[in-house]
Design a protein around this motif. Structure first.
Motif, PDB file in Angstrom:
ATOM      1  N   ASP A 151     -58.421 -61.756  45.526  1.00  0.00           N
ATOM      2  CA  ASP A 151     -59.413 -62.691  46.425  1.00  0.00           C
ATOM      3  C   ASP A 151     -60.658 -62.163  46.769  1.00  0.00           C
ATOM      4  N   PRO A 152     -61.563 -62.622  46.115  1.00  0.00           N
ATOM      5  CA  PRO A 152     -62.796 -61.991  46.099  1.00  0.00           C
ATOM      6  C   PRO A 152     -63.770 -62.283  47.418  1.00  0.00           C
ATOM      7  N   LEU A 176     -41.095 -56.232  39.059  1.00  0.00           N
ATOM      8  CA  LEU A 176     -40.265 -57.133  38.357  1.00  0.00           C
ATOM      9  C   LEU A 176     -40.510 -58.757  38.983  1.00  0.00           C
ATOM     10  N   MET A 177     -41.157 -58.609  40.295  1.00  0.00           N
ATOM     11  CA  MET A 177     -41.410 -59.776  41.105  1.00  0.00           C
ATOM     12  C   MET A 177     -42.903 -59.624  41.593  1.00  0.00           C
ATOM     13  N   PRO A 178     -43.407 -60.851  41.643  1.00  0.00           N
ATOM     14  CA  PRO A 178     -44.834 -60.630  42.594  1.00  0.00           C
ATOM     15  C   PRO A 178     -44.734 -60.489  43.927  1.00  0.00           C
ATOM     16  N   SER A 179     -45.763 -59.520  44.485  1.00  0.00           N
ATOM     17  CA  SER A 179     -45.541 -59.095  45.871  1.00  0.00           C
ATOM     18  C   SER A 179     -46.279 -60.471  46.620  1.00  0.00           C
ATOM     19  N   ASP A 184     -53.795 -62.727  45.376  1.00  0.00           N
ATOM     20  CA  ASP A 184     -54.216 -62.842  44.001  1.00  0.00           C
ATOM     21  C   ASP A 184     -54.315 -64.305  43.694  1.00  0.00           C
ATOM     22  N   LEU A 185     -55.242 -64.663  42.954  1.00  0.00           N
ATOM     23  CA  LEU A 185     -55.283 -65.957  42.203  1.00  0.00           C
ATOM     24  C   LEU A 185     -55.260 -66.223  40.768  1.00  0.00           C
ATOM     25  N   ILE A 186     -55.182 -67.324  40.218  1.00  0.00           N
ATOM     26  CA  ILE A 186     -55.291 -67.347  38.875  1.00  0.00           C
ATOM     27  C   ILE A 186     -55.895 -68.480  38.307  1.00  0.00           C
ATOM     28  N   VAL A 268     -66.181 -58.907  38.198  1.00  0.00           N
ATOM     29  CA  VAL A 268     -65.045 -58.506  37.055  1.00  0.00           C
ATOM     30  C   VAL A 268     -64.424 -57.436  37.660  1.00  0.00           C
ATOM     31  N   LYS A 269     -64.639 -56.368  38.639  1.00  0.00           N
ATOM     32  CA  LYS A 269     -63.930 -55.373  38.959  1.00  0.00           C
ATOM     33  C   LYS A 269     -62.796 -55.882  39.734  1.00  0.00           C
ATOM     34  N   ASP A 270     -62.623 -57.103  40.361  1.00  0.00           N
ATOM     35  CA  ASP A 270     -61.459 -57.840  41.128  1.00  0.00           C
ATOM     36  C   ASP A 270     -60.488 -58.148  39.979  1.00  0.00           C
ATOM     37  N   VAL A 271     -60.755 -58.304  38.835  1.00  0.00           N
ATOM     38  CA  VAL A 271     -59.514 -58.960  37.906  1.00  0.00           C
ATOM     39  C   VAL A 271     -58.512 -57.950  37.665  1.00  0.00           C
ATOM     40  N   VAL A 272     -57.331 -58.407  37.610  1.00  0.00           N
ATOM     41  CA  VAL A 272     -56.259 -57.701  37.462  1.00  0.00           C
ATOM     42  C   VAL A 272     -55.810 -57.509  36.031  1.00  0.00           C
TER      43      VAL A 272
END
Length: 301
Positions: A151-152, A176-179, A184-186, A268-272
């Motif tokens: 999340d920026p 194995l599962m998202p926290s 985070d967003l997609i 860009v630095k926030d992209v996982v």
């Protein structure tokens, strides 16, 4: 004369002793004495005294193990007892956890889709695998890719944080599962640094003056909406930033509606990483390729 007679008789007796076998004492081939009535008879009827080796030579003392650890007589060595499975289990679990953490940190991580903003490409509850390796080599997101990013600028304000039990927290810790704690967003990348992204009326959406044919947009949606709240816009994307939009255009709070300190841009630095595969549920398994519309010529500024 006496001496001669005695010598003659002694030699004659010795010759007879050699030619006529005696039942009690038979000379062995190598000169060792054997006894017909001694214990330890060989298979051919001859006997060997106790403590003698197989070649007839005597051996002193008790039998000793062979150099390879075997028992007397060249018997096979006793095999080592295998380790208990329950003793090895903690080691195996430890190795698996270390590998999972390395994979999560440097290679691939699973994420869950929390909303309908990426329909029909992604449905709520889908699990995607995100490539985290390529950014380590300096690769930056490209137009058309579906990316996960932190999340920026408080885009998720007001959104409740889902609760997780102990097992879910452990699985999320190893990837194995998202926290639930990760904000985070997609979204889909529409513009990269240097691009001019524009949408007027209901569309089409243009990048550097080129209209995009967007088959991934949710059926019934228009590329943008005819309003001033974010549906109509023209922006220049700065270097090091991205302009992102959801595929469900009328149900996605994306770069159009988040006029924060970055004016809707995502650093860009926030992209996982890039979402590459829909992994769950099984009946929705599939890859997430870049649409052909982003390969058209003249799209670069």
């Amino acid at each position: 004369m006496g001496d001669v007679a005695v010598g003659s008789r002694f030699g004659h007796d010795g010759e007879e002793h050699r030619e006529q076998p005696v039942e009690d004492n038979v000379p062995a081939a190598d000169g060792a004495m054997t006894s017909g009535n001694a214990s330890g008879a060989d298979g051919d009827g001859t006997a060997s005294p106790s403590g003698s080796n197989g070649d007839g030579t005597a051996s002193g003392g008790p039998s000793q193990p062979n150099e390879d650890g075997g028992g007397p007589g060249g018997s096979a060595p006793r095999p080592n007892k295998p380790r208990s499975f329950w003793k090895e289990l903690p080691i195996l679990i430890g190795i698996a956890l270390v590998l999972a953490l390395l994979i999560k940190t440097f290679l691939v991580q699973a994420f869950s889709i929390p909303s309908d903003s990426m329909q029909n490409t992604l449905q709520q509850g889908d699990r995607v695998l995100v490539d985290k390796l390529t950014p380590w080599f300096g690769s930056e997101p490209e137009r058309g890719e579906v990316v996960v990013f932190h999340d920026p600028g408080n885009w998720l304000r007001g959104e409740p944080t889902p609760e997780q039990n102990v097992v879910q927290k452990a699985l999320s810790w190893i990837g194995l599962m998202p926290s639930a704690e990760e904000k985070d967003l997609i979204k889909r990348v529409i513009g990269v640094g240097g691009d001019t992204v524009e949408c007027q009326g209901t569309g089409p959406l243009t990048v550097n003056g080129k209209a995009l044919n967007e088959p991934y947009v949710y059926p019934g949606n228009t590329p943008c909406t005819d309003d001033d709240s974010g549906g109509r816009f023209k922006v220049k994307v700065p270097k090091g930033y991205l302009w992102v939009m959801g595929d469900h255009r009328q149900d996605s709070r994306d770069s159009r509606y988040n006029q924060d300190e970055y004016h809707g841009m995502v650093p860009v630095k926030d992209v996982v990483g890039r979402a590459i595969v829909k992994a769950w549920p099984i009946n929705r398994w599939g890859t997430l390729p870049v649409p052909d519309t982003f390969d058209q010529s003249g799209l670069n500024p």
